[in-house]
Design a protein around this motif. Structure first.
Motif, mmCIF file in Angstrom:
data_model
loop_
_atom_site.group_PDB
_atom_site.id
_atom_site.type_symbol
_atom_site.label_atom_id
_atom_site.label_comp_id
_atom_site.label_asym_id
_atom_site.label_seq_id
_atom_site.Cartn_x
_atom_site.Cartn_y
_atom_site.Cartn_z
ATOM 1 N N LYS A 193 0.823 -1.233 0.045
ATOM 2 C CA LYS A 193 0.098 0.084 -0.112
ATOM 3 C C LYS A 193 0.844 1.300 -0.141
ATOM 4 O O LYS A 193 1.864 1.306 0.721
ATOM 5 C CB LYS A 193 -0.771 0.207 1.139
ATOM 6 N N CYS A 194 0.490 2.212 -0.832
ATOM 7 C CA CYS A 194 1.154 3.435 -0.948
ATOM 8 C C CYS A 194 0.827 4.385 0.324
ATOM 9 O O CYS A 194 -0.049 4.482 0.509
ATOM 10 C CB CYS A 194 0.990 4.077 -2.372
ATOM 11 N N PRO A 195 2.256 4.756 0.998
ATOM 12 C CA PRO A 195 1.715 5.518 2.346
ATOM 13 C C PRO A 195 1.283 6.870 1.747
ATOM 14 O O PRO A 195 0.633 7.703 2.702
ATOM 15 C CB PRO A 195 3.155 5.808 2.692
ATOM 16 N N ARG A 196 1.273 7.415 0.503
ATOM 17 C CA ARG A 196 0.914 8.641 0.233
ATOM 18 C C ARG A 196 -0.726 8.597 -0.260
ATOM 19 O O ARG A 196 -1.578 9.310 0.148
ATOM 20 C CB ARG A 196 1.859 9.264 -0.725
ATOM 21 N N CYS A 197 -0.890 7.985 -1.450
ATOM 22 C CA CYS A 197 -2.180 7.790 -1.877
ATOM 23 C C CYS A 197 -3.101 6.674 -1.720
ATOM 24 O O CYS A 197 -4.005 6.632 -1.880
ATOM 25 C CB CYS A 197 -2.079 8.180 -3.340
ATOM 26 N N LYS A 198 -2.441 5.706 -0.804
ATOM 27 C CA LYS A 198 -3.134 4.554 -0.279
ATOM 28 C C LYS A 198 -3.717 3.354 -1.679
ATOM 29 O O LYS A 198 -4.404 2.720 -1.088
ATOM 30 C CB LYS A 198 -4.474 4.821 0.487
ATOM 31 N N ILE A 238 7.620 1.748 -7.131
ATOM 32 C CA ILE A 238 7.161 3.117 -7.183
ATOM 33 C C ILE A 238 5.716 2.819 -7.473
ATOM 34 O O ILE A 238 5.211 1.800 -8.208
ATOM 35 C CB ILE A 238 7.628 3.604 -8.531
ATOM 36 N N CYS A 239 5.012 3.758 -6.644
ATOM 37 C CA CYS A 239 3.562 3.605 -6.738
ATOM 38 C C CYS A 239 3.260 4.149 -8.102
ATOM 39 O O CYS A 239 3.529 4.974 -8.828
ATOM 40 C CB CYS A 239 2.889 4.653 -5.660
ATOM 41 N N THR A 240 2.078 3.165 -8.826
ATOM 42 C CA THR A 240 1.605 3.269 -10.043
ATOM 43 C C THR A 240 0.778 4.418 -10.357
ATOM 44 O O THR A 240 0.613 5.002 -11.212
ATOM 45 C CB THR A 240 0.884 2.010 -10.560
ATOM 46 N N LYS A 241 0.172 5.124 -9.104
ATOM 47 C CA LYS A 241 -0.514 6.088 -9.178
ATOM 48 C C LYS A 241 0.046 7.328 -9.003
ATOM 49 O O LYS A 241 -0.254 8.459 -10.029
ATOM 50 C CB LYS A 241 -1.533 6.013 -8.204
ATOM 51 N N CYS A 242 1.030 7.398 -7.963
ATOM 52 C CA CYS A 242 1.304 8.626 -8.050
ATOM 53 C C CYS A 242 2.742 8.842 -7.784
ATOM 54 O O CYS A 242 3.476 9.821 -7.605
ATOM 55 C CB CYS A 242 0.911 9.364 -6.272
ATOM 56 N N GLY A 243 3.646 7.742 -8.224
ATOM 57 C CA GLY A 243 5.112 7.704 -8.125
ATOM 58 C C GLY A 243 5.799 7.885 -7.081
ATOM 59 O O GLY A 243 7.090 7.901 -7.232
ATOM 60 N N PHE A 244 5.072 7.608 -5.840
ATOM 61 C CA PHE A 244 5.854 7.691 -4.866
ATOM 62 C C PHE A 244 6.728 6.350 -4.494
ATOM 63 O O PHE A 244 6.376 5.297 -4.931
ATOM 64 C CB PHE A 244 4.846 7.491 -3.353
ATOM 65 N N TYR A 245 8.070 6.670 -3.880
ATOM 66 C CA TYR A 245 9.014 5.283 -3.786
ATOM 67 C C TYR A 245 8.408 4.615 -2.616
ATOM 68 O O TYR A 245 8.382 5.021 -1.532
ATOM 69 C CB TYR A 245 10.437 5.897 -3.519
HETATM 70 ZN ZN LIG Z 1 0.647 6.462 -4.269
#
Ligand SMILES: [Zn+2]
Length: 88
Positions: free
Chosen positions: A2-7, A16-23
């Motif tokens: 789970k991405c910590p930024r956009c969930k 890398i998060c596929t949605k927001c690019g967060f590492y």
């Molecule tokens: Zn994300």
């Protein structure tokens, strides 16, 4: 994970998060899921390349749209000039 930024829930191979690019930093507790740096770099490149392709696709659409508007204006102006002359 789970991405910590956009969930967004990314699959476990994503770095890398596929949605927001967060590492995403995985805790490599399970050695079976551990990937080499080359594999991770390859996946990162793929995600980044997909983003570039999306940007290029939209840039191309905007260019096509502008060119179409330009030609519609040119044809309209030509047509109104032509009709204006022909109608005297
Ligand atoms: Zn994300």
């Amino acid at each position: 994970m789970k991405c910590p930024r956009c969930k967004t829930v990314n699959d476990n191979t994503r770095t890398i998060c596929t949605k927001c690019g967060f590492y995403l930093y995985r805790n490599d507790s399970d050695p079976r899921t551990r990937l080499s740096k080359e594999q991770i770099a390859e996946m990162d490149r793929r995600v980044i390349w997909n983003r570039i392709k999306t940007v290029l696709k939209w840039t191309w659409r905007v260019i096509v749209f502008i060119v179409m508007i330009y030609w519609i204006i040119v044809i309209f102006m030509w047509a109104s000039d032509y009709l204006g002359v022909s109608l005297g």
